[in-house]
Design a protein around this motif. Structure first.
Motif, PDB file in Angstrom:
ATOM      1  N   VAL A 169      -0.686  -5.438  -2.484  1.00 57.92           N
ATOM      2  CA  VAL A 169      -1.354  -5.619  -3.884  1.00 57.92           C
ATOM      3  C   VAL A 169      -0.238  -6.336  -4.815  1.00 57.92           C
ATOM      4  N   CYS A 170      -0.808  -7.498  -5.172  1.00 62.89           N
ATOM      5  CA  CYS A 170       0.369  -8.076  -6.310  1.00 62.89           C
ATOM      6  C   CYS A 170      -0.229  -7.804  -7.560  1.00 62.89           C
ATOM      7  N   PRO A 171       0.390  -8.101  -8.656  1.00 63.72           N
ATOM      8  CA  PRO A 171       0.053  -7.713 -10.032  1.00 63.72           C
ATOM      9  C   PRO A 171      -1.291  -8.262 -10.224  1.00 63.72           C
ATOM     10  N   GLY A 172      -2.030  -7.422 -10.849  1.00 66.36           N
ATOM     11  CA  GLY A 172      -3.357  -7.772 -11.415  1.00 66.36           C
ATOM     12  C   GLY A 172      -4.220  -6.891 -12.231  1.00 66.36           C
ATOM     13  N   GLY A 173      -5.420  -7.074 -12.601  1.00 67.92           N
ATOM     14  CA  GLY A 173      -6.394  -6.286 -13.542  1.00 67.92           C
ATOM     15  C   GLY A 173      -7.084  -5.417 -12.865  1.00 67.92           C
ATOM     16  N   PHE A 174      -8.314  -5.301 -13.733  1.00 69.77           N
ATOM     17  CA  PHE A 174      -9.506  -4.235 -13.413  1.00 69.77           C
ATOM     18  C   PHE A 174      -9.743  -4.653 -11.815  1.00 69.77           C
ATOM     19  N   GLY A 175      -9.894  -5.856 -11.360  1.00 74.34           N
ATOM     20  CA  GLY A 175     -10.666  -5.984 -10.066  1.00 74.34           C
ATOM     21  C   GLY A 175      -9.463  -5.724  -9.150  1.00 74.34           C
ATOM     22  N   THR A 176      -8.439  -6.030  -9.277  1.00 73.72           N
ATOM     23  CA  THR A 176      -7.350  -5.786  -8.412  1.00 73.72           C
ATOM     24  C   THR A 176      -7.152  -4.179  -8.300  1.00 73.72           C
ATOM     25  N   LEU A 177      -7.023  -3.561  -9.400  1.00 74.34           N
ATOM     26  CA  LEU A 177      -6.930  -2.045  -9.369  1.00 74.34           C
ATOM     27  C   LEU A 177      -8.159  -1.387  -8.644  1.00 74.34           C
ATOM     28  N   ASP A 178      -9.438  -1.980  -8.877  1.00 73.56           N
ATOM     29  CA  ASP A 178     -10.328  -1.579  -7.989  1.00 73.56           C
ATOM     30  C   ASP A 178     -10.263  -1.563  -6.576  1.00 73.56           C
ATOM     31  N   GLU A 179      -9.759  -2.695  -6.013  1.00 71.82           N
ATOM     32  CA  GLU A 179      -9.840  -2.812  -4.531  1.00 71.82           C
ATOM     33  C   GLU A 179      -8.644  -1.997  -4.379  1.00 71.82           C
ATOM     34  N   MET A 180      -7.372  -1.714  -4.930  1.00 74.57           N
ATOM     35  CA  MET A 180      -6.326  -1.139  -4.398  1.00 74.57           C
ATOM     36  C   MET A 180      -6.936   0.520  -4.366  1.00 74.57           C
ATOM     37  N   PHE A 181      -7.415   0.919  -5.238  1.00 75.23           N
ATOM     38  CA  PHE A 181      -8.062   2.329  -5.298  1.00 75.23           C
ATOM     39  C   PHE A 181      -9.046   2.373  -4.074  1.00 75.23           C
TER      40      PHE A 181
END
Length: 249
Positions: A169-181
């Motif tokens: 997981v590289c730096p990102g916004g809501f979409g990245t956080l959604d995928e990570m969680f």
């Protein structure tokens, strides 16, 4: 004698597994609807028809990705510029994965996703892009050599989880956080086997993990071992090594 019923309903209607009583009993039948001569197309937008679209996306996705071999998902922002150090790091990650014979899976967009796909494709690796149908979506980047665009986020996320043996997981916004969680929750609840999850750019993620280790832990919202489900690093080589550590075992 059967016990007296206090039910307010006189009749029961069964439509497959669905039970309907009272005002919910329909005036038509399933067979009647099927055979009715009708040129209306509103049924195409009803939820039961959407189920078939969802099913077709699962079938197409499983068919497209079934033979890609071991893979690692790389998540990150679509807004990251090519001059950003994170872009260069993600490009290196894609190249390192290709050199290990591991496919790179991204969301197929620009930014971090393009960087990882670019590194993988230019190194001769499998570069997968799983896009999503959005009003401002630019389509799949030019470095994807196996791609698919989805209507539904949850189908797309299923493909990420099913075919990825590790996650970066590289730096990102809501979409990245959604995928990570999403992945983190599945691992925490043992819905999937252990998946290495590594977050790249310690400074970017540190505030979030200070909150997780502080507020969440102090209020008993997570187990003391849960933060250990992820590791943080500033080294793209270390990120790839950690994400691929279970492949082949």
């Amino acid at each position: 004698m059967p016990a007296e019923s206090d039910s307010p309903y006189d009749g029961t209607y069964y439509r497959g597994p669905v039970v309907m009583r009272g005002s919910m009993i329909p005036k038509d039948t399933t067979s009647g609807n099927l055979l009715r001569a009708d040129d209306r197309t509103d049924w195409l937008h009803m939820d039961p028809w959407r189920v078939l679209r969802i099913q077709s996306e699962f079938v197409d996705g499983f068919g497209a990705l079934a033979e890609i071999g071991p893979a690692v998902a790389v998540f990150g922002s679509a807004r990251t510029q090519r001059t950003d150090p994170a872009y260069k790091a993600a490009r290196r990650m894609g190249r390192l994965l290709a050199e290990r014979g591991v496919a790179t899976i991204t969301g197929g967009g620009p930014g971090i996703m393009e960087a990882a796909n670019r590194g993988a494709s230019l190194a001769g690796g499998t570069s997968v892009g799983l896009g999503i149908e959005l009003p401002r979506e630019q389509g799949l980047n030019n470095y994807v050599n196996l791609g698919m665009t989805f209507r539904y986020f949850f189908v797309r996320k299923t493909m990420f989880v099913k075919y990825s043996s590790g996650v970066i997981v590289c730096p990102g916004g809501f979409g990245t956080l959604d995928e990570m969680f999403e992945v983190l929750t599945l691992v925490q609840t043992h819905k999937v086997t252990t998946t290495p999850i590594v977050l790249f750019d310690t400074k970017y993620w540190q505030g979030l993990f200070d909150w997780i280790n502080g507020t969440l832990m102090d209020r008993g919202m997570i187990s003391p071992i849960d933060p250990n489900l992820v590791t943080l690093t500033d080294d793209p080589d270390e990120a790839v090594a950690y994400a691929t550590r279970l492949i082949g075992k």
